[in-house]
Scaffold this motif. Sequence first.
Motif, PDB file in Angstrom:
ATOM      1  N   LYS A  37      24.072 -25.375 -14.254  1.00 62.06           N
ATOM      2  CA  LYS A  37      25.130 -25.824 -15.156  1.00 62.06           C
ATOM      3  C   LYS A  37      24.989 -27.315 -15.475  1.00 62.06           C
ATOM      4  N   GLN A  38      25.634 -27.717 -16.559  1.00 65.68           N
ATOM      5  CA  GLN A  38      25.611 -29.107 -16.992  1.00 65.68           C
ATOM      6  C   GLN A  38      26.331 -30.010 -16.004  1.00 65.68           C
ATOM      7  N   TRP A  51      16.503 -28.433 -14.872  1.00 65.25           N
ATOM      8  CA  TRP A  51      16.522 -29.889 -15.013  1.00 65.25           C
ATOM      9  C   TRP A  51      15.178 -30.519 -14.655  1.00 65.25           C
ATOM     10  N   SER A 232      23.629 -37.642 -16.148  1.00 67.29           N
ATOM     11  CA  SER A 232      22.949 -36.429 -16.594  1.00 67.29           C
ATOM     12  C   SER A 232      22.401 -35.672 -15.391  1.00 67.29           C
TER      13      SER A 232
END
Length: 265
Positions: A37-38, A51, A232
């Motif tokens: 997930k972000q 990622w 991020s």
Amino acid sequence: MRRSSIGWKLIRLHTILVYIFMFTPIVVVIVLAFNPKQFGIFPMEGFSFRWFVKLAQNDSIIDAFKNSLILGGLTAVLSTSIGIMAALAFIRFDFRGKNTINTLLLSPIMIPEVVLGVALLLFLRFLQQPKSFALLLIGHVVLTLPYVLLIVQARLVGIKKEYEEAAKSLGANGFQTFMEVTFPLLLPAILAGALFSFTISFDDITATLFWATAENQTVPVKIFSMLRNSISPEINALGTVMIVMTVATPLLAGYLSRKFTNLKA
């Protein structure tokens, strides 16, 4: 006796709490690097290398990795070369000012990196020289040289001088004696010093912030700039890679050092 037992239990408990406080953030970063997930949530909804893939596709981060690897490699080569020659001079020869020069070379260990970073930057400003990769390399050599010098000196003290004298008595010159006798005996310390200097250079951020340019950013500086702009998930992946490299390199140094310990004087 009972009070002593309670005291040791409190010390153990305090030690455990300190380790938990220190290593929990590292574990969280590594775990979140595999979060699909972000945003980081617990419990995680799956396991993904998403990622890491995005990290490998980020050109600016790849460039920072290249800069860090090149800088760390050159730093290791220069620091180790200078450290070997300096250690031989300090241990095997007597000359005026030896202790003073040795203290000056080891002094960066005792000086905070912020002070070193500002001092070198102000000195270059005084010389009217711009920041460059050469400045970054010089600064990292200054930072890592003391560690190499201490490791090589400690090993060289334990090598009997009689071995070198025996080689010379059999007709070997100074260079042949060093390559055939001294260097093999010093090899564990040389490898350990080179790997430690690479690790210190690769992981340094405090002094590098003062010396790096926009074109010569290293991975730690890149992480710092990314944290300032936004959080991020790529940062977690990048942090995980940094943690693995930072931990693996000293372990490799220790392994190689133990492997070559059979070459004792």
